[in-house]
Design an enzyme around this catalytic site. Structure first.
Site, PDB file in Angstrom:
ATOM      1  CG  ASP A  44      -1.899   0.957   0.903  1.00  0.00           C
ATOM      2  OD1 ASP A  44      -3.353  -0.201   0.743  1.00  0.00           O
ATOM      3  OD2 ASP A  44      -1.826   1.996   0.724  1.00  0.00           O
ATOM      4  CG  ASP A  70       3.102   5.810  -6.383  1.00  0.00           C
ATOM      5  OD1 ASP A  70       2.889   4.783  -7.128  1.00  0.00           O
ATOM      6  OD2 ASP A  70       3.457   6.832  -7.296  1.00  0.00           O
ATOM      7  CG  ASN A  97      -8.133  -4.058  -4.251  1.00  0.00           C
ATOM      8  OD1 ASN A  97      -9.115  -4.069  -4.692  1.00  0.00           O
ATOM      9  ND2 ASN A  97      -6.730  -3.040  -3.496  1.00  0.00           N
ATOM     10  CE1 TYR A 163     -11.296   3.940 -11.041  1.00  0.00           C
ATOM     11  CE2 TYR A 163     -12.754   3.590 -12.274  1.00  0.00           C
ATOM     12  CZ  TYR A 163     -11.984   2.719 -11.363  1.00  0.00           C
ATOM     13  OH  TYR A 163     -13.021   2.382 -10.356  1.00  0.00           O
ATOM     14  CE  LYS A 167     -10.065   0.398 -11.950  1.00  0.00           C
ATOM     15  NZ  LYS A 167      -8.944  -0.080 -11.321  1.00  0.00           N
TER      16      LYS A 167
END
Length: 259
Positions: A44, A70, A97, A163, A167
Site C-alpha cells: 500500500d 508507489d 487491487n 478511469y 479499467k
C-alpha cells in the site's frame, strides 16, 4: 517447497500479494486470505494503513509483511516481488487491487496530469507487478492473478474518461494474460466491482460536464457492496474451486451490469 516456492495445496499456506491492502477491498481481501492460512504481503502507499493490517493479521495468528510505496515506480515493484520471494517463500497469488479514481471528467476536460496519474496507477502499476512476479510463477508452473477492474471496465457510463480507459485496459490485460499463459499453469481473472462502501473519495468539479452526464446512469446501480463481498469473489477466483475459470471478468455489482 519447490525452488523456494511453497506450492499451493488448496488449503491455505500460499504466498499472496495484495496491493492497495491498507484499506477497503484490499484490506478485506488480505484478511480473508490470512484467515485461510495464507501468508500475505500487504502492499500500500499508506504505511500506517499497511502496518495496521499486518498487525491485525498477526494478532489473529497469521503471517503478513508490509511493503509501502508507489506501485507505479519500478523500484517499489521490485521490492514487493523480492520481499514476497525472500520472506514469504514465493508468489502463488497476485491480487492487483490498488487504484485511484479520476474526477469523473469528460475527455475534453481531462488534464494531462489527471490522465497520466490514473493510467499509471490503475493500469501501468498492475502491468509492472505482474511482469515482475510472472517468472516466479512460471518457474513452478502454477500461479493465479486476480485483478480489480470495475463496472467502468464494462461500460462507458460509470466514471470519467481516464478511469474508464484504465479499467477497460485492465480487462484487456486480464484476458491477454489468460490466453498467453494458460498452457503454463497460470490463471488470470478479474472482478468488476459496482458501488462499494470504501473510503475512496471522488473530487468532482462542480458544474463539470462529465459528472452531469454520468449521474443519471447511477439510478440503476443497486445497493452498495461491502468490501468483504468483493474480497469473497477475489478469494474464490484464486481458489482451486475456480480451477477452470480463466480470462473471466466477474461483475460483483448487484446486477448493475445486467441492466
Amino acid at each position: 517447497m519447490v525452488d523456494g516456492h511453497l506450492v499451493e495445496d488448496g488449503t491455505g499456506g500460499r504466498s499472496v500479494i495484495v496491493t492497495g491492502a491498507g484499506s477497503g477491498i484490499g484490506r478485506a481481501t488480505a484478511l480473508a486470505f490470512a484467515a485461510l492460512g495464507d501468508r500475505v504481503l500487504v502492499a500500500d502507499l499508506n504505511e500506517a494503513g499497511a502496518q495496521a493490517v499486518v498487525k491485525e493479521i498477526e494478532r489473529a495468528g497469521g503471517t503478513a509483511v508490509a511493503v509501502t510505496g508507489d506501485l507505479s515506480e519500478q523500484a517499489v515493484v521490485d521490492r514487493v516481488a523480492e520481499t514476497a520471494t525472500e520472506r514469504l517463500g514465493g508468489v502463488d497469488v497476485l491480487v492487483n487491487n490498488a487504484g485511484i479514481m479520476d474526477r469523473m471528467s469528460a475527455l475534453v476536460d481531462v488534464s494531462d496530469s489527471e490522465w497520466e496519474r490514473v493510467i499509471r496507477v490503475n493500469l501501468t502499476a498492475p502491468f509492472l507487478l505482474t511482469r515482475a512476479v510472472l517468472p516466479h510463477m512460471l518457474a513452478v508452473g502454477k500461479g493465479v492473478i486476480v485483478n480489480t477492474a470495475s463496472e467502468a471496465g464494462l461500460r462507458g457510463s460509470a466514471a470519467g474518461a481516464a478511469y474508464t480507459a484504465s479499467k477497460h485496459g485492465i480487462v484487456g490485460l486480464t484476458k491477454n494474460l489468460a490466453v498467453m499463459y494458460r498452457g503454463q499453469g497460470i490463471r488470470a481473472n478479474a472482478i468488476a466491482p459496482g458501488g462499494t462502501a470504501t473510503a475512496i473519495a471522488v473530487d468532482v468539479e462542480a458544474g463539470a460536464h462529465g459528472p452531469a452526464a454520468i449521474q443519471p446512469h447511477f439510478v440503476n446501480m443497486g445497493r452498495l457492496a461491502q468490501p468483504e463481498e468483493q474480497a469473497a469473489a477475489i478469494v474464490f477466483l484464486a481458489s482451486d474451486a475456480a480451477g477452470n475459470i480463466n480470462g473471466v471478468v466477474l461483475p460483483v455489482d448487484d446486477g448493475w451490469s445486467a441492466v
